[in-house]
Scaffold this motif. Structure first.
Motif, PDB file in Angstrom:
ATOM      1  N   GLY A   1       0.776  -1.228   0.000  1.00 18.28           N
ATOM      2  CA  GLY A   1       0.000   0.000   0.000  1.00 18.28           C
ATOM      3  C   GLY A   1       0.811   1.284   0.000  1.00 18.28           C
ATOM      4  N   LYS A   2       2.098   1.232   0.230  1.00 18.96           N
ATOM      5  CA  LYS A   2       2.890   2.458   0.303  1.00 18.96           C
ATOM      6  C   LYS A   2       3.091   3.071  -1.079  1.00 18.96           C
ATOM      7  CE  LYS A   2       5.346   1.455   4.589  1.00 18.96           C
ATOM      8  NZ  LYS A   2       6.655   1.337   5.257  1.00 18.96           N
ATOM      9  N   ILE A   3       3.271   4.392  -1.106  1.00 21.27           N
ATOM     10  CA  ILE A   3       3.431   5.146  -2.352  1.00 21.27           C
ATOM     11  C   ILE A   3       4.921   5.374  -2.572  1.00 21.27           C
ATOM     12  CG2 ILE A   3       2.806   7.245  -3.575  1.00 21.27           C
ATOM     13  CD1 ILE A   3       0.504   7.449  -1.373  1.00 21.27           C
ATOM     14  N   TYR A   4       5.497   4.651  -3.514  1.00 20.15           N
ATOM     15  CA  TYR A   4       6.940   4.726  -3.746  1.00 20.15           C
ATOM     16  C   TYR A   4       7.259   5.871  -4.711  1.00 20.15           C
ATOM     17  CZ  TYR A   4       7.361   0.316  -1.313  1.00 20.15           C
ATOM     18  OH  TYR A   4       7.325  -0.662  -0.356  1.00 20.15           O
ATOM     19  N   ARG A   5       8.334   6.590  -4.385  1.00 20.20           N
ATOM     20  CA  ARG A   5       8.742   7.748  -5.172  1.00 20.20           C
ATOM     21  C   ARG A   5      10.174   7.565  -5.674  1.00 20.20           C
ATOM     22  NH1 ARG A   5       7.679  12.779  -1.294  1.00 20.20           N
ATOM     23  NH2 ARG A   5       8.803  11.421   0.162  1.00 20.20           N
ATOM     24  N   ASN A   6      10.455   8.120  -6.854  1.00 19.13           N
ATOM     25  CA  ASN A   6      11.802   8.049  -7.409  1.00 19.13           C
ATOM     26  C   ASN A   6      12.712   9.086  -6.737  1.00 19.13           C
ATOM     27  OD1 ASN A   6      11.048   6.040  -9.242  1.00 19.13           O
ATOM     28  ND2 ASN A   6      10.288   7.577 -10.707  1.00 19.13           N
ATOM     29  N   ARG A   7      13.994   8.879  -6.886  1.00 21.21           N
ATOM     30  CA  ARG A   7      14.987   9.794  -6.326  1.00 21.21           C
ATOM     31  C   ARG A   7      14.904  11.140  -7.038  1.00 21.21           C
ATOM     32  NH1 ARG A   7      20.402  11.109  -7.379  1.00 21.21           N
ATOM     33  NH2 ARG A   7      21.641  11.567  -5.506  1.00 21.21           N
ATOM     34  N   ASP A   8      14.779  12.222  -6.268  1.00 21.14           N
ATOM     35  CA  ASP A   8      14.695  13.575  -6.817  1.00 21.14           C
ATOM     36  C   ASP A   8      16.102  14.066  -7.160  1.00 21.14           C
ATOM     37  OD1 ASP A   8      14.537  16.562  -6.899  1.00 21.14           O
ATOM     38  OD2 ASP A   8      12.426  16.151  -6.419  1.00 21.14           O
ATOM     39  N   GLN A   9      16.318  14.394  -8.428  1.00 24.71           N
ATOM     40  CA  GLN A   9      17.653  14.769  -8.879  1.00 24.71           C
ATOM     41  C   GLN A   9      18.141  16.074  -8.260  1.00 24.71           C
ATOM     42  OE1 GLN A   9      19.552  12.819 -10.655  1.00 24.71           O
ATOM     43  NE2 GLN A   9      17.927  11.279 -10.929  1.00 24.71           N
TER      44      GLN A   9
ATOM     45  N   VAL B   1      11.462   9.048   0.366  1.00 24.75           N
ATOM     46  CA  VAL B   1      11.026   7.916   1.173  1.00 24.75           C
ATOM     47  C   VAL B   1       9.578   7.582   0.820  1.00 24.75           C
ATOM     48  CG1 VAL B   1      10.150   9.295   3.101  1.00 24.75           C
ATOM     49  CG2 VAL B   1      11.010   6.989   3.525  1.00 24.75           C
ATOM     50  N   PRO B   2       9.186   6.308   0.808  1.00 23.21           N
ATOM     51  CA  PRO B   2       7.794   5.956   0.464  1.00 23.21           C
ATOM     52  C   PRO B   2       6.785   6.602   1.410  1.00 23.21           C
ATOM     53  CG  PRO B   2       9.197   4.003   0.415  1.00 23.21           C
ATOM     54  CD  PRO B   2      10.033   5.107   1.001  1.00 23.21           C
TER      55      PRO B   2
END
Length: 609
Positions: free
Chosen positions: A120-128, A143-144
């Motif tokens: 259920g967690k919302i995963y995010r990509n690394r912010d450049q 962080v998710p």
């Protein structure tokens, strides 16, 4: 050493106090613990520290004094994990086994069981630009997120006002105690029974039996996050009744609940068919009549893998017949759902409760949805989805809410009488000075009770049932001259030239007719065909086609004077079609199929011609 002392033992179920002495052996003490918590031997472990260190093992030679366990000490009990499970698995599905003490054992819906097991967690990509760490690191910018993160939901396009029900459960069970004491209580507006300290109402009432006052709040979650019709044909056939008569119409939505991936841990109600019950409709009113076939329809739908997921009704007024436009009448200046419609929706939702393991009653809320076919801002037909809140369900269930005669957008909380005690119902509003004030719900704006749900059609249509250019008539449309009888069945079969029998027979309304018709009901012998339609298995359908029942249906169709392509001269059991034709006869006045040996129609009592 023989002085009694109390040792506290903490477990996932709570803390209990065990009486023991310093001379008592560890084995005897652990037997007391097992008896107190209801465990078998070796079904648990006891530790001196919370982090599962310092395990106390059963020994007949060691005493509590030797282990330096003294009066008032706290020990920690953990049930033994099942074979093959790991602590990591237990952490990700901590809410799966969660159940309040005293709650009944219930089997939740398949979609609920599936979502419980999801991360259920919302995963995010690394912010450049913002992330200053390596590819394997995490920071506050990547962080998710939790599925109930309101800031994330508000920044979706379009913004999501209500989190999903399972995200709401994760929010309740996400603390340090993992939701150990969470219990979803159903609201009750009735006096508690069994209070013996005073005479019954209206002679007496006390704080123990008196229901609490209700302050209406806008519900932060919803049980269903999206409604999707599988294809446009389902809705168009339903709207045909209004197009031909100008009268409003109502139907029940049959489909299934699936995962809605656009919202974290969301649920979608997919609509595969609409059943239209007996009703009386006018241009501005609807009356639902008693349906003797309701139980059979639910049974057939269940065998097809479907269930009743909601109801739909029209509120359409033609504005320009040349352009095909309709009036835009439901908006922020009028209302979205009237109080009477809210009460009806609450009644339906109470009839279809949502099974929930976290509720002491075994159910909480409902997944039953309401769809309104009405005019939109562009003066075209729009489908708007809604539910009413759990508070509204409680007010409707306990008969505390009434509609207002002159203002459809207002409800009215009943006042207490000698027959019924009604708790005070309040809602919060903003006065002309910008201050928050509490108002008595007499009257009550129904927007406090409504939860809106997006209603959509897929880009790629889905077809649980086949679509024909000449479909089988829909039930209970006699007012249009569309009747379900063997003449319409014979006409339908003659116009469908498909060589695949499954495509011909995969019609929800046709299957209902085969089961519910009075001449040749197939309720006890149609299970194989329903399984074939559910699994889309042509071989099973061909097997059922060779049965005696279908041969009899073909023979009955041949008696109405419609030539059916591919109809065999002999039935599946080898009997001639002319035998049944001579036995059964249809009335020329009302088309009723009469039994042999009768000279007058059993339905209209007119002579045979």
């Amino acid at each position: 050493l023989s002085t009694p002392q109390i040792i506290r033992v903490q477990s996932p179920e709570g803390v209990k106090r065990i009486t023991a002495t310093k001379r008592e052996t560890v084995a005897t003490f652990l037997k007391k613990v097992a008896k107190e918590f209801g465990f078998r031997n070796n079904g648990f472990s006891v530790y001196t520290n919370r982090n599962r260190t310092g395990e106390i093992t059963a020994s007949q030679n060691k005493s509590l004094n030797l282990l330096k366990i003294k009066h008032g000490d706290m020990l920690f009990l953990y049930p033994s994990s099942p074979a093959g499970s790991s602590s990591e698995t237990m952490d990700t599905s901590v809410s799966q086994g969660l159940r309040p003490v005293g709650a009944p054992q219930v089997v939740e819906d398949e979609i609920d069981q599936y979502l419980i097991k999801q991360d259920g967690k919302i995963y995010r990509n690394r912010d450049q630009q913002l992330c200053r760490h390596g590819p394997l690191g995490k920071c506050v910018h990547c962080v998710p997120l939790e599925p109930f993160d309101e800031d994330y939901l508000n920044h979706l396009e379009p913004p999501v006002k209500h989190m999903s029900f399972h995200a709401y459960i994760r929010k309740l069970t996400g603390g340090a105690d993992k939701g150990k004491f969470v219990a979803l209580e159903n609201i009750s507006c009735k006096i508690k029974s069994g209070c013996e300290g005073h005479p019954p109402w209206p002679e007496g009432i006390c704080t123990k039996c008196q229901p609490s006052a209700i302050t209406l709040n806008r519900q932060k979650y919803r049980h269903v996050d999206n409604i999707m019709f599988e294809n446009h044909t389902i809705a168009d056939r339903f709207l045909d009744f209004w197009r031909k008569t100008g009268n409003q119409h109502l139907g029940y939505l049959y489909g299934r609940y699936t995962e809605h991936k656009d919202i974290p841990l969301g649920i979608r109600a997919e609509v595969a068919a609409i059943y239209e019950p007996p009703q009386i409709g006018t241009q501005n009113s609807l009356e639902i009549l008693e349906d003797p076939k309701a139980e059979v329809v639910d049974e057939i739908a269940a065998k097809l893998g479907l269930r009743k997921v909601g109801w739909i009704f029209t509120d359409l007024v033609s504005e320009d017949t040349r352009k095909g436009t309709v009036r835009y009448s439901r908006n922020k200046d009028t209302y979205y759902l009237s109080a009477e419609e809210c009460i009806t929706a609450g009644n339906f939702q109470n009839q279809q409760p949502n099974i929930c393991r976290l509720s002491p009653d075994g159910h909480f809320g409902s997944k039953f949805v309401t769809v309104v076919a009405t005019g939109g801002p562009d003066n075209q037909v729009h489908f708007e989805g809604y539910q009413v809140s759990n508070q509204c369900m409680a007010l409707v269930r306990d008969e505390c809410l009434l509609p207002c005669r002159d203002a459809p957008e207002l409800g009215y909380a009943k006042e207490s009488s000698s027959e019924q005690y009604v708790p005070d119902v309040f809602y919060k509003d903003i006065d002309k000075f910008g201050n928050e004030i509490t108002q008595l719900a007499r009257p009550l704006p129904v927007e406090y009770l409504i939860i809106d749900i997006t209603t959509t059609f897929p880009k790629d249509p889905v077809y649980t049932f086949s679509i024909s250019q000449n479909p089988f008539p829909i039930e209970n449309r006699d007012v249009l001259g569309e009747t379900q009888d063997f003449h319409s069945l014979a006409t339908y079969l003659s116009q469908n030239t498909s060589s695949i029998f499954l495509d011909i027979i995969s019609d929800f309304h046709l299957l209902l007719f085969l089961v519910t018709n009075e001449v040749m009901p197939l309720r006890d012998s149609i299970s194989l065909l329903l399984e074939a339609v559910r699994t889309k298995n042509e071989e099973l359908a061909q097997t059922w086609k060779k049965s005696e029942q279908w041969a009899t249906i073909e023979q009955l169709c041949s008696t109405v004077g419609v030539q059916i392509s591919g109809l065999q001269e002999y039935g599946a059991m080898g009997g001639s079609t002319h035998a049944v034709s001579a036995a059964m006869w249809d009335c020329k006045h009302c088309t009723f199929m009469n039994h042999p040996g009768t000279d007058h129609c059993e339905m209209c009592n007119l002579p045979r011609t």
